[in-house]
Design an enzyme around this catalytic site. Sequence first.
Site, PDB file in Angstrom:
ATOM      1  N   GLY A 216       0.801  -1.215   0.000  1.00 50.72           N
ATOM      2  CA  GLY A 216       0.000   0.000   0.000  1.00 50.72           C
ATOM      3  C   GLY A 216       0.830   1.260   0.000  1.00 50.72           C
ATOM      4  O   GLY A 216       1.920   1.325  -0.576  1.00 50.72           O
ATOM      5  N   GLY A 218       2.116   4.944   2.269  1.00 51.77           N
ATOM      6  CA  GLY A 218       2.418   5.475   3.592  1.00 51.77           C
ATOM      7  C   GLY A 218       3.868   5.264   3.964  1.00 51.77           C
ATOM      8  O   GLY A 218       4.661   4.722   3.186  1.00 51.77           O
ATOM      9  N   GLY A 219       4.233   5.679   5.168  1.00 53.37           N
ATOM     10  CA  GLY A 219       5.622   5.618   5.606  1.00 53.37           C
ATOM     11  C   GLY A 219       6.188   4.213   5.631  1.00 53.37           C
ATOM     12  O   GLY A 219       7.298   3.961   5.135  1.00 53.37           O
ATOM     13  N   ILE A 220       5.444   3.249   6.212  1.00 53.71           N
ATOM     14  CA  ILE A 220       5.941   1.874   6.285  1.00 53.71           C
ATOM     15  C   ILE A 220       6.053   1.245   4.901  1.00 53.71           C
ATOM     16  O   ILE A 220       7.114   0.702   4.544  1.00 53.71           O
ATOM     17  CB  ILE A 220       5.067   1.022   7.231  1.00 53.71           C
ATOM     18  CG1 ILE A 220       5.229   1.504   8.679  1.00 53.71           C
ATOM     19  CG2 ILE A 220       5.428  -0.458   7.112  1.00 53.71           C
ATOM     20  CD1 ILE A 220       4.312   0.804   9.677  1.00 53.71           C
ATOM     21  N   GLU A 239      -3.622  -4.221  -4.870  1.00 56.61           N
ATOM     22  CA  GLU A 239      -4.855  -3.422  -4.893  1.00 56.61           C
ATOM     23  C   GLU A 239      -4.585  -2.039  -5.458  1.00 56.61           C
ATOM     24  O   GLU A 239      -5.303  -1.543  -6.320  1.00 56.61           O
ATOM     25  CB  GLU A 239      -5.396  -3.317  -3.465  1.00 56.61           C
ATOM     26  CG  GLU A 239      -6.585  -2.411  -3.296  1.00 56.61           C
ATOM     27  CD  GLU A 239      -6.991  -2.303  -1.834  1.00 56.61           C
ATOM     28  OE1 GLU A 239      -7.471  -1.234  -1.444  1.00 56.61           O
ATOM     29  OE2 GLU A 239      -6.822  -3.284  -1.082  1.00 56.61           O
ATOM     30  N   GLY A 337      -8.901  -3.745   1.188  1.00 58.40           N
ATOM     31  CA  GLY A 337      -8.546  -5.080   0.708  1.00 58.40           C
ATOM     32  C   GLY A 337      -7.644  -5.843   1.650  1.00 58.40           C
ATOM     33  O   GLY A 337      -7.006  -6.821   1.234  1.00 58.40           O
ATOM     34  N   LYS A 364      -3.686  11.153  23.332  1.00 61.72           N
ATOM     35  CA  LYS A 364      -4.097  12.117  24.352  1.00 61.72           C
ATOM     36  C   LYS A 364      -4.915  11.413  25.435  1.00 61.72           C
ATOM     37  O   LYS A 364      -5.889  10.712  25.149  1.00 61.72           O
ATOM     38  CB  LYS A 364      -4.916  13.237  23.728  1.00 61.72           C
ATOM     39  CG  LYS A 364      -5.302  14.343  24.712  1.00 61.72           C
ATOM     40  CD  LYS A 364      -6.163  15.409  24.055  1.00 61.72           C
ATOM     41  CE  LYS A 364      -5.362  16.219  23.070  1.00 61.72           C
ATOM     42  NZ  LYS A 364      -6.157  17.373  22.544  1.00 61.72           N
TER      43      LYS A 364
END
Length: 423
Positions: A216, A218-220, A239, A337, A364
């Site tokens: 997918g 993102g950072g990872i 996907e 997915g 928080k």
Amino acid sequence: MFDFRTKYPEKCITAEQALEMVKSNDVITVGMASAEPNEFLMKLHTIADRVRDVTITSSLATVQAPYITDFLRYQNAFRIDSWFYSGQLRALQHTGRISFIPNHLHLAGFKRNAAVKTNIFVCSASMPTEEGVMLSCSNVYEMEMVKTADIVILEVSPNIPHTAGDHLVSYEDVDYIIESDYFLPAIPDAAPNEKDREIGRHIAELVNDGDCLQIGIGGIPNAVCEFLSDKKDLGVHTEMMTTGIMRLMKKGVVTNRKKTIYPGVSVCCFGMGTQELYEYMHNNPQICIKAGSWANDPNVIGQNDNQVSINTSIEVDLTGQCCSESLGHIQFSGTGGQADTAIGAQISKNGRSFIALYSTAMVKNPNTGEREEISKIVPLLKPGAAVSLSRNDVDYVVTEYGAVRLRGLTIEERARRLISIAH
């Protein structure tokens, strides 16, 4: 035979004319993510004074349109049902006019059509040819809506790429066309941090030359792509086509040469990323967009030998249950997915599925207002948490402290292994 020169102009209307067709209580389904219809949605709020309870069905809403950015003003006119929440929708859950549609991506369109009739379907598309109109960057559920909606409206732009796949809409199936010149929404690459890189390194060590990837954004995932740069002959059946995958293709790391199905081609359901990605997808025969009902079907995914699925999660309990879409009872994103690809990868010969997450998060404290560090590997999921991937379907879990395999293990053995990669 469709007479392109004379019939095409007859189908062209303005966004304002399209909006005149909308009636109170209509259900409007729009294209997913990068395929959202910009012209239609940007002007949708202009009919708020004459309609009530129009439902917009979307997935990963990206267009910064007034009907959503000023939703409190227009909420009597519109409600939103979504397969996957974006930040815009997360912020509006308190209104009671936005609701999530639980789904597995490969069945999203089929199940929605069985439950709700779409009156108007609107989607972005690349410029028409004599053969028809290409939906361009998404076919997750879009072609299913083309076949079932009462009215089909496509927005075309010369700045939207022509892509290969099974998402060519014949002119007979298009009721109206809106011409525009907008670019697809570009999203910047998330720069991996140190935790991302540690997780990426752990996963990359378990990826072999010739493996077939689902990954997918993102950072990872971007960190995983960085650490895959020295691999050879990787394939892609995913996907989402991402900028990270594009870079691996440009470097020659992804060749798709050893894929079992669709060798030589990167298969996906939709693409979203930088403008560079959209330009790379344009007329690129090495990328094929297939229907989500096929490409994300676990039984199709499993036909690829050495299929590797890489997904992220919010919280994992000690039995292996993965909550990847909610913060307790509050919807955060969607299943998408994740189960499709994780199960498909484990059906695959020599396949592997990875669920990645940080070992902790800063949240928080509701009582003190102070931010404090909590574990994301937990004895029990938060009350109301959605289980996106059941403990029956989990394989590897990875944090910055390492990767452990849970497949086939008892709950006691799973707990011990998960504790070993917890903070």
